[in-house]
Motif scaffolding. Structure first.
Motif, mmCIF file in Angstrom:
data_model
loop_
_atom_site.group_PDB
_atom_site.id
_atom_site.type_symbol
_atom_site.label_atom_id
_atom_site.label_comp_id
_atom_site.label_asym_id
_atom_site.label_seq_id
_atom_site.Cartn_x
_atom_site.Cartn_y
_atom_site.Cartn_z
ATOM 1 N N GLU A 133 13.709 -5.341 0.327
ATOM 2 C CA GLU A 133 14.810 -5.956 1.061
ATOM 3 C C GLU A 133 14.926 -5.191 2.360
ATOM 4 N N ARG A 134 14.836 -5.894 3.455
ATOM 5 C CA ARG A 134 14.895 -5.249 4.771
ATOM 6 C C ARG A 134 16.258 -4.597 4.976
ATOM 7 N N VAL A 135 16.253 -3.449 5.622
ATOM 8 C CA VAL A 135 17.468 -2.681 5.860
ATOM 9 C C VAL A 135 17.764 -2.692 7.354
ATOM 10 N N GLY A 136 18.914 -3.229 7.732
ATOM 11 C CA GLY A 136 19.343 -3.203 9.127
ATOM 12 C C GLY A 136 18.374 -3.851 10.089
ATOM 13 N N GLY A 137 17.688 -4.903 9.670
ATOM 14 C CA GLY A 137 16.768 -5.607 10.553
ATOM 15 C C GLY A 137 15.439 -4.909 10.741
ATOM 16 N N ALA A 138 15.195 -3.842 9.996
ATOM 17 C CA ALA A 138 13.928 -3.122 10.133
ATOM 18 C C ALA A 138 12.769 -4.044 9.788
ATOM 19 N N GLU A 139 11.714 -3.958 10.549
ATOM 20 C CA GLU A 139 10.544 -4.810 10.327
ATOM 21 C C GLU A 139 9.649 -4.291 9.202
ATOM 22 N N THR A 140 9.497 -2.992 9.095
ATOM 23 C CA THR A 140 8.541 -2.459 8.134
ATOM 24 C C THR A 140 9.175 -1.636 7.025
ATOM 25 N N ARG A 141 10.423 -1.251 7.179
ATOM 26 C CA ARG A 141 11.070 -0.413 6.169
ATOM 27 C C ARG A 141 12.075 -1.237 5.391
ATOM 28 N N GLY A 142 12.305 -0.832 4.183
ATOM 29 C CA GLY A 142 13.299 -1.521 3.378
ATOM 30 C C GLY A 142 13.403 -0.869 2.021
ATOM 31 N N ARG A 143 14.352 -1.354 1.235
ATOM 32 C CA ARG A 143 14.566 -0.823 -0.115
ATOM 33 C C ARG A 143 13.689 -1.586 -1.087
ATOM 34 N N LEU A 144 12.923 -0.857 -1.886
ATOM 35 C CA LEU A 144 12.036 -1.461 -2.872
ATOM 36 C C LEU A 144 12.857 -2.174 -3.942
ATOM 37 N N VAL A 145 12.558 -3.460 -4.161
ATOM 38 C CA VAL A 145 13.255 -4.221 -5.201
ATOM 39 C C VAL A 145 12.290 -4.714 -6.282
ATOM 40 N N GLY A 146 11.004 -4.518 -6.057
ATOM 41 C CA GLY A 146 10.011 -4.938 -7.038
ATOM 42 C C GLY A 146 8.612 -4.881 -6.452
ATOM 43 N N VAL A 147 7.673 -5.384 -7.205
ATOM 44 C CA VAL A 147 6.297 -5.512 -6.740
ATOM 45 C C VAL A 147 5.768 -6.858 -7.212
ATOM 46 N N VAL A 148 4.810 -7.371 -6.476
ATOM 47 C CA VAL A 148 4.110 -8.576 -6.916
ATOM 48 C C VAL A 148 2.631 -8.217 -6.970
ATOM 49 N N THR A 149 2.002 -8.562 -8.085
ATOM 50 C CA THR A 149 0.599 -8.243 -8.285
ATOM 51 C C THR A 149 -0.238 -9.511 -8.295
ATOM 52 N N ASP A 150 -1.536 -9.318 -8.169
ATOM 53 C CA ASP A 150 -2.431 -10.465 -8.264
ATOM 54 C C ASP A 150 -2.298 -11.132 -9.630
ATOM 55 N N ARG A 151 -2.038 -10.352 -10.645
ATOM 56 C CA ARG A 151 -1.842 -10.910 -11.991
ATOM 57 C C ARG A 151 -0.541 -11.706 -12.073
ATOM 58 N N ASP A 152 0.533 -11.212 -11.440
ATOM 59 C CA ASP A 152 1.783 -11.967 -11.399
ATOM 60 C C ASP A 152 1.541 -13.350 -10.796
ATOM 61 N N ILE A 153 0.794 -13.385 -9.716
ATOM 62 C CA ILE A 153 0.524 -14.654 -9.038
ATOM 63 C C ILE A 153 -0.328 -15.561 -9.914
ATOM 64 N N ALA A 154 -1.363 -15.009 -10.530
ATOM 65 C CA ALA A 154 -2.253 -15.826 -11.371
ATOM 66 C C ALA A 154 -1.528 -16.381 -12.594
ATOM 67 N N ILE A 155 -0.773 -15.546 -13.280
ATOM 68 C CA ILE A 155 -0.139 -15.949 -14.541
ATOM 69 C C ILE A 155 1.183 -16.681 -14.334
ATOM 70 N N ARG A 156 2.023 -16.168 -13.457
ATOM 71 C CA ARG A 156 3.366 -16.730 -13.301
ATOM 72 C C ARG A 156 3.446 -17.865 -12.285
ATOM 73 N N ALA A 157 2.505 -17.935 -11.362
ATOM 74 C CA ALA A 157 2.562 -18.980 -10.336
ATOM 75 C C ALA A 157 1.470 -20.020 -10.540
ATOM 76 N N VAL A 158 0.229 -19.611 -10.431
ATOM 77 C CA VAL A 158 -0.885 -20.565 -10.502
ATOM 78 C C VAL A 158 -0.978 -21.223 -11.871
ATOM 79 N N ALA A 159 -0.988 -20.435 -12.936
ATOM 80 C CA ALA A 159 -1.157 -20.985 -14.290
ATOM 81 C C ALA A 159 -0.012 -21.908 -14.678
ATOM 82 N N GLU A 160 1.153 -21.705 -14.076
ATOM 83 C CA GLU A 160 2.302 -22.555 -14.370
ATOM 84 C C GLU A 160 2.444 -23.711 -13.390
ATOM 85 N N GLY A 161 1.482 -23.835 -12.453
ATOM 86 C CA GLY A 161 1.495 -24.944 -11.517
ATOM 87 C C GLY A 161 2.634 -24.910 -10.512
#
Length: 114
Positions: A39-67
């Motif tokens: 989540e961007r902090v104060g309009g920062a372009e590159t810095r922010g508070r970590l709220v999670g991660v997305v992995t290639d496996r997340d995309i394959a299983i949770r997005a692509v495989a579920e259409g």
């Protein structure tokens, strides 16, 4: 040895509302299997508070495989509650955490969580 000695210094990130297809394209460009979600902090372009991660496996299983639509936001597929380490932690402590949590990657954050 400290984590700061071996970590990636400036990883590319996405925000929770980034389309999943854009996150996948970023992974391809950077040749990585995980992108921090911040989540961007104060309009920062590159810095922010970590709220999670997305992995290639997340995309394959949770997005692509579920259409799911390629413009669906990363927040629908990311893994939250991610365990982290500090740059000052030892490599050994990071390895112990990875073994305990059964993960291959651990985000490194500062005292502000960014």
């Amino acid at each position: 040895m400290k984590i700061s000695e071996i970590m990636s210094k400036n990883p590319r990130t996405v925000s929770p509302d980034t389309p999943v297809s854009e996150a996948a394209q970023l992974m391809k460009e950077e040749d990585v299997g995980l992108v921090p979600v911040v989540e961007r902090v104060g309009g920062a372009e590159t810095r922010g508070r970590l709220v999670g991660v997305v992995t290639d496996r997340d995309i394959a299983i949770r997005a692509v495989a579920e259409g799911r639509a390629p413009d669906a936001p990363v927040s629908e597929f990311m893994s939250g509650g991610v365990k982290t380490c500090s740059p000052d932690d030892s490599v050994e402590s990071a390895m112990e955490l990875m073994g305990r949590e059964q993960v291959r990657r651990v985000p490194i954050v500062d005292e502000r969580g960014s």
